[in-house]
Scaffold this motif. Structure first.
Motif, PDB file in Angstrom:
ATOM      1  N   HIS A 267       0.839  -1.210   0.000  1.00 48.84           N
ATOM      2  CA  HIS A 267       0.000   0.000   0.000  1.00 48.84           C
ATOM      3  C   HIS A 267       0.874   1.260   0.000  1.00 48.84           C
ATOM      4  O   HIS A 267       0.533   2.272  -0.602  1.00 48.84           O
ATOM      5  CB  HIS A 267      -0.889   0.036   1.251  1.00 48.84           C
ATOM      6  CG  HIS A 267      -2.241  -0.571   1.052  1.00 48.84           C
ATOM      7  ND1 HIS A 267      -3.078  -0.204   0.031  1.00 48.84           N
ATOM      8  CD2 HIS A 267      -2.917  -1.511   1.766  1.00 48.84           C
ATOM      9  CE1 HIS A 267      -4.209  -0.889   0.107  1.00 48.84           C
ATOM     10  NE2 HIS A 267      -4.137  -1.691   1.150  1.00 48.84           N
TER      11      HIS A 267
ATOM     12  N   SER B 100      -5.833   1.721   6.409  1.00 51.19           N
ATOM     13  CA  SER B 100      -6.695   0.862   5.600  1.00 51.19           C
ATOM     14  C   SER B 100      -7.883   0.422   6.429  1.00 51.19           C
ATOM     15  O   SER B 100      -8.141   0.962   7.502  1.00 51.19           O
ATOM     16  CB  SER B 100      -5.883  -0.342   5.106  1.00 51.19           C
ATOM     17  OG  SER B 100      -5.615  -1.200   6.186  1.00 51.19           O
ATOM     18  N   GLY B 101      -8.608  -0.602   5.917  1.00 52.23           N
ATOM     19  CA  GLY B 101      -9.797  -1.066   6.625  1.00 52.23           C
ATOM     20  C   GLY B 101      -9.448  -1.809   7.909  1.00 52.23           C
ATOM     21  O   GLY B 101     -10.207  -1.791   8.874  1.00 52.23           O
ATOM     22  N   GLY B 102      -8.307  -2.456   7.933  1.00 62.90           N
ATOM     23  CA  GLY B 102      -7.956  -3.257   9.101  1.00 62.90           C
ATOM     24  C   GLY B 102      -6.741  -2.751   9.854  1.00 62.90           C
ATOM     25  O   GLY B 102      -6.447  -3.249  10.943  1.00 62.90           O
TER      26      GLY B 102
ATOM     27  N   GLU C 278     -11.889   1.233   9.468  1.00 68.32           N
ATOM     28  CA  GLU C 278     -12.899   0.534  10.273  1.00 68.32           C
ATOM     29  C   GLU C 278     -13.822   1.549  10.960  1.00 68.32           C
ATOM     30  O   GLU C 278     -15.040   1.339  11.039  1.00 68.32           O
ATOM     31  CB  GLU C 278     -12.134  -0.286  11.314  1.00 68.32           C
ATOM     32  CG  GLU C 278     -12.925  -1.273  12.096  1.00 68.32           C
ATOM     33  CD  GLU C 278     -11.995  -2.021  13.081  1.00 68.32           C
ATOM     34  OE1 GLU C 278     -10.758  -1.772  13.091  1.00 68.32           O
ATOM     35  OE2 GLU C 278     -12.525  -2.837  13.842  1.00 68.32           O
TER      36      GLU C 278
ATOM     37  N   PHE D  63     -14.560   4.551   9.846  1.00 68.85           N
ATOM     38  CA  PHE D  63     -15.467   5.033   8.785  1.00 68.85           C
ATOM     39  C   PHE D  63     -16.581   4.001   8.553  1.00 68.85           C
ATOM     40  O   PHE D  63     -17.755   4.358   8.434  1.00 68.85           O
ATOM     41  CB  PHE D  63     -14.689   5.229   7.473  1.00 68.85           C
ATOM     42  CG  PHE D  63     -14.090   6.603   7.309  1.00 68.85           C
ATOM     43  CD1 PHE D  63     -14.858   7.662   6.847  1.00 68.85           C
ATOM     44  CD2 PHE D  63     -12.742   6.840   7.594  1.00 68.85           C
ATOM     45  CE1 PHE D  63     -14.305   8.930   6.673  1.00 68.85           C
ATOM     46  CE2 PHE D  63     -12.185   8.097   7.429  1.00 68.85           C
ATOM     47  CZ  PHE D  63     -12.968   9.144   6.967  1.00 68.85           C
ATOM     48  N   ASP D  64     -16.193   2.719   8.473  1.00 69.47           N
ATOM     49  CA  ASP D  64     -17.182   1.665   8.178  1.00 69.47           C
ATOM     50  C   ASP D  64     -18.224   1.562   9.285  1.00 69.47           C
ATOM     51  O   ASP D  64     -19.422   1.426   9.021  1.00 69.47           O
ATOM     52  CB  ASP D  64     -16.471   0.315   7.987  1.00 69.47           C
ATOM     53  CG  ASP D  64     -15.559   0.303   6.761  1.00 69.47           C
ATOM     54  OD1 ASP D  64     -15.772   1.147   5.853  1.00 69.47           O
ATOM     55  OD2 ASP D  64     -14.630  -0.518   6.704  1.00 69.47           O
TER      56      ASP D  64
ATOM     57  N   PRO E 284     -18.826  -0.395   1.824  1.00 68.04           N
ATOM     58  CA  PRO E 284     -17.907   0.152   2.819  1.00 68.04           C
ATOM     59  C   PRO E 284     -18.216   1.608   3.138  1.00 68.04           C
ATOM     60  O   PRO E 284     -18.767   2.333   2.310  1.00 68.04           O
ATOM     61  CB  PRO E 284     -16.541   0.014   2.141  1.00 68.04           C
ATOM     62  CG  PRO E 284     -16.841   0.080   0.679  1.00 68.04           C
ATOM     63  CD  PRO E 284     -18.203  -0.520   0.492  1.00 68.04           C
ATOM     64  N   GLY E 285     -17.825   2.020   4.338  1.00 60.79           N
ATOM     65  CA  GLY E 285     -18.260   3.318   4.837  1.00 60.79           C
ATOM     66  C   GLY E 285     -17.501   4.517   4.300  1.00 60.79           C
ATOM     67  O   GLY E 285     -18.069   5.604   4.162  1.00 60.79           O
ATOM     68  N   GLY E 286     -16.203   4.341   4.019  1.00 60.84           N
ATOM     69  CA  GLY E 286     -15.383   5.489   3.638  1.00 60.84           C
ATOM     70  C   GLY E 286     -15.940   6.299   2.475  1.00 60.84           C
ATOM     71  O   GLY E 286     -16.196   7.509   2.610  1.00 60.84           O
ATOM     72  N   PRO E 287     -16.142   5.643   1.320  1.00 56.97           N
ATOM     73  CA  PRO E 287     -16.611   6.423   0.165  1.00 56.97           C
ATOM     74  C   PRO E 287     -17.973   7.080   0.408  1.00 56.97           C
ATOM     75  O   PRO E 287     -18.196   8.219   0.010  1.00 56.97           O
ATOM     76  CB  PRO E 287     -16.704   5.374  -0.956  1.00 56.97           C
ATOM     77  CG  PRO E 287     -15.797   4.260  -0.517  1.00 56.97           C
ATOM     78  CD  PRO E 287     -15.820   4.257   0.974  1.00 56.97           C
TER      79      PRO E 287
ATOM     80  N   GLU F 128     -17.679  10.037   2.732  1.00 59.82           N
ATOM     81  CA  GLU F 128     -17.076  11.165   2.008  1.00 59.82           C
ATOM     82  C   GLU F 128     -18.128  11.875   1.151  1.00 59.82           C
ATOM     83  O   GLU F 128     -18.230  13.101   1.163  1.00 59.82           O
ATOM     84  CB  GLU F 128     -15.906  10.676   1.122  1.00 59.82           C
ATOM     85  CG  GLU F 128     -15.252  11.835   0.394  1.00 59.82           C
ATOM     86  CD  GLU F 128     -14.004  11.464  -0.404  1.00 59.82           C
ATOM     87  OE1 GLU F 128     -13.645  10.277  -0.478  1.00 59.82           O
ATOM     88  OE2 GLU F 128     -13.395  12.385  -0.961  1.00 59.82           O
TER      89      GLU F 128
ATOM     90  N   GLY G  38      -2.989   3.093   1.533  1.00 59.63           N
ATOM     91  CA  GLY G  38      -4.155   2.418   2.130  1.00 59.63           C
ATOM     92  C   GLY G  38      -5.451   3.043   1.650  1.00 59.63           C
ATOM     93  O   GLY G  38      -5.471   4.197   1.203  1.00 59.63           O
ATOM     94  N   GLY G  39      -6.530   2.271   1.763  1.00 61.80           N
ATOM     95  CA  GLY G  39      -7.824   2.685   1.219  1.00 61.80           C
ATOM     96  C   GLY G  39      -8.284   4.067   1.652  1.00 61.80           C
ATOM     97  O   GLY G  39      -8.870   4.815   0.863  1.00 61.80           O
TER      98      GLY G  39
ATOM     99  N   ALA H 280      -7.703   7.384  -0.216  1.00 58.96           N
ATOM    100  CA  ALA H 280      -8.570   7.800  -1.337  1.00 58.96           C
ATOM    101  C   ALA H 280      -9.424   9.007  -0.929  1.00 58.96           C
ATOM    102  O   ALA H 280      -9.964   9.710  -1.793  1.00 58.96           O
ATOM    103  CB  ALA H 280      -9.475   6.646  -1.768  1.00 58.96           C
TER     104      ALA H 280
ATOM    105  N   THR I 188      -7.056   1.891  -2.755  1.00 59.18           N
ATOM    106  CA  THR I 188      -7.709   0.668  -2.281  1.00 59.18           C
ATOM    107  C   THR I 188      -7.013  -0.542  -2.932  1.00 59.18           C
ATOM    108  O   THR I 188      -6.198  -0.377  -3.836  1.00 59.18           O
ATOM    109  CB  THR I 188      -9.219   0.698  -2.626  1.00 59.18           C
ATOM    110  OG1 THR I 188      -9.367   1.205  -3.941  1.00 59.18           O
ATOM    111  CG2 THR I 188      -9.978   1.600  -1.673  1.00 59.18           C
TER     112      THR I 188
HETATM  113  O1  KG4 Z   1      -6.798  -0.697   1.790  1.00 62.89           O
HETATM  114  P1  KG4 Z   1      -8.178  -1.142   1.632  1.00 62.89           P
HETATM  115  O2  KG4 Z   1      -8.786  -1.201   0.261  1.00 62.89           O
HETATM  116  O3  KG4 Z   1      -8.386  -2.567   2.255  1.00 62.89           O
HETATM  117  C1  KG4 Z   1      -7.693  -3.008   3.374  1.00 62.89           C
HETATM  118  O4  KG4 Z   1      -6.497  -3.369   3.237  1.00 62.89           O
HETATM  119  O5  KG4 Z   1      -8.329  -2.964   4.463  1.00 62.89           O
HETATM  120  O6  KG4 Z   1      -9.037  -0.186   2.579  1.00 62.89           O
HETATM  121  C2  KG4 Z   1     -10.417  -0.319   2.702  1.00 62.89           C
HETATM  122  C3  KG4 Z   1     -10.876   0.751   3.681  1.00 62.89           C
HETATM  123  C4  KG4 Z   1     -12.338   0.618   4.067  1.00 62.89           C
HETATM  124  O7  KG4 Z   1     -12.439   0.698   5.476  1.00 62.89           O
HETATM  125  C5  KG4 Z   1     -12.978   1.812   3.395  1.00 62.89           C
HETATM  126  O8  KG4 Z   1     -14.103   2.324   4.105  1.00 62.89           O
HETATM  127  C6  KG4 Z   1     -11.835   2.813   3.368  1.00 62.89           C
HETATM  128  O9  KG4 Z   1     -10.694   2.041   3.103  1.00 62.89           O
HETATM  129  N1  KG4 Z   1     -12.014   3.816   2.304  1.00 62.89           N
HETATM  130  C7  KG4 Z   1     -12.182   5.122   2.555  1.00 62.89           C
HETATM  131  C8  KG4 Z   1     -12.410   5.737   1.287  1.00 62.89           C
HETATM  132  N2  KG4 Z   1     -12.339   4.762   0.323  1.00 62.89           N
HETATM  133  C9  KG4 Z   1     -12.089   3.590   0.973  1.00 62.89           C
HETATM  134  N3  KG4 Z   1     -12.178   5.823   3.694  1.00 62.89           N
HETATM  135  C10 KG4 Z   1     -12.414   7.146   3.625  1.00 62.89           C
HETATM  136  N4  KG4 Z   1     -12.667   7.796   2.459  1.00 62.89           N
HETATM  137  C11 KG4 Z   1     -12.665   7.148   1.273  1.00 62.89           C
HETATM  138  N5  KG4 Z   1     -12.914   7.789   0.138  1.00 62.89           N
END
Ligand code: KG4
Ligand code: ZN
Length: 337
Positions: A112, A135-137, A163, A165-166, A177-180, A183, A272-273, A276, A304
């Motif tokens: 990442h 990231s998510g985790g 997590e 955000f989710d 997932p919660g992030g996008p 946002e 990490g996600g 984004a 991501t």
């Molecule tokens: O890195 P990733 O794709 O997967 C892991 O390795 O976990 O990250 C996924 C995480 C999720 O919790 C998602 O809600 C968050 O990244 N995410 C965001 C956005 N896009 C994805 N969080 C905030 N804003 C975003 N635009």
């Protein structure tokens, strides 16, 4: 070639020696998980089994190459869902043996980060440089030294940033997932509508994160609203999403810049996600620049999970005898596979 199957994305990519992407394939089983409100490991593994070889054929066709052109295979070894990782690893081992090429195991979290440097920004690997993985985790601040050496400065004590955000999105009925979706929703809201407490840690590393208090504060605010009026109004949801996002962005920015200062770093790499997130990107880059810190970050589509990041880092790591490679679901952020 990079193969990524640690969670719900089946990512494959071909990257050349100069870090140019020759072709990329990305499939996601996300729609099959959505009604469960999170990723169901068995569904993710089966989806990888179903689509991996089709993706591989499409990848080679898109790049206009035969398997003979592939010089090495990099695959995510961990961290991730055990069954999902095993599908990618089994495929990578079989291909490496059939094509008689080296096989490399890659740490997903390091990939990442390093995807931001794939186009020749290896000057960022001269210490002191700080890396932030969100990231998510996982949430981690690292001191980087080369492709295979790093030291953990701080990690999360409870929820990862993604997590959080989710979980808050779920609370607001916004889905997964919660992030996008947070946002998007936050754009309609007032980021100063609600004040949330700034997380405070009494002991341990000052570079650690704790986000469970913020999540609980959001939960209490939602419960109060529900007790007084029943259903949540669109305006309330937008205001809460905007206020929560602002608080997270401020916290991550403050912690990251404090880590840069403590490490004496003039360079910062993000991955990490959650990177984004447009607000987080902008705030971190601006705040770092104000302090004379240069930032490298992946383009939004590469934040991501994807196969490009695995191929990008795999180019720089030592190959393993295929027999040595196995899935390590809890691989630490600073460990090699
Ligand atoms: O890195 P990733 O794709 O997967 C892991 O390795 O976990 O990250 C996924 C995480 C999720 O919790 C998602 O809600 C968050 O990244 N995410 C965001 C956005 N896009 C994805 N969080 C905030 N804003 C975003 N635009
Ligand atoms: Zn990831």
């Amino acid at each position: 070639m990079g193969i990524e199957t640690s969670c719900d994305e089946t990512g494959l990519a071909l990257v050349d020696d100069g870090g140019q992407i020759l072709a990329e394939q990305l499939a996601s089983s996300l729609p099959s998980h959505q009604r469960f409100g999170g990723i169901v490991p068995e569904i993710a593994s089966r989806a990888h089994v179903e689509c991996l070889l089709i993706e591989l054929e499409n990848l080679l066709e898109r790049a206009g190459v035969t398997p003979r052109a592939v010089e090495r295979i990099a695959v995510t070894a961990g961290p991730g869902l055990p069954g999902a990782l095993l599908v990618g690893i089994a495929a990578a081992k079989a291909l490496a043996m059939a094509w008689r090429i080296p096989l490399v195991g890659v740490n997903h979290l390091q990939a990442h980060l390093y995807v931001a440097l794939m186009k020749g920004r290896t000057d960022f690997l001269e210490a002191p440089t700080v890396g932030l993985v969100v990231s998510g985790g996982h949430t981690a601040l690292l001191r980087l030294q080369g492709f295979d050496r790093m030291e953990v400065l701080g990690q999360t004590r409870d929820d990862a940033v993604g997590e959080a955000f989710d979980k808050v999105a779920k609370l607001l009925g916004l889905g997964f997932p919660g992030g996008p979706v947070i946002e998007r929703t936050a754009r309609e809201g007032n980021p100063k509508a609600f004040r949330f407490p700034t997380p405070r840690l009494k002991a341990g590393s000052p570079h650690d994160f704790s986000l469970s208090g913020l999540k609980t504060a959001a939960l209490l605010r939602v419960q109060k609203e529900q007790a007084s009026g029943g259903a949540l109004s669109c305006a309330f949801v937008a205001d809460l999403a905007a206020s929560f996002q602002r608080c997270i962005v401020e916290e991550v920015t403050a912690k990251t810049l404090a880590a840069c200062e403590a490490a004496g770093a003039r360079r910062l790499v993000l991955g990490g996600g959650v990177v984004a997130n447009r607000d987080l990107r902008q705030r971190l880059v601006e705040a770092a620049a104000e302090r004379g810190v240069e930032t490298a970050l992946p383009e939004r589509a590469l934040c991501t999970d994807n196969g490009v990041m695995v191929a990008a880092l795999g180019r720089h790591l030592l190959a393993l005898p295929p027999g040595r490679l196995n899935a390590v679901p809890d691989l630490g952020v600073a460990s090699l596979s």
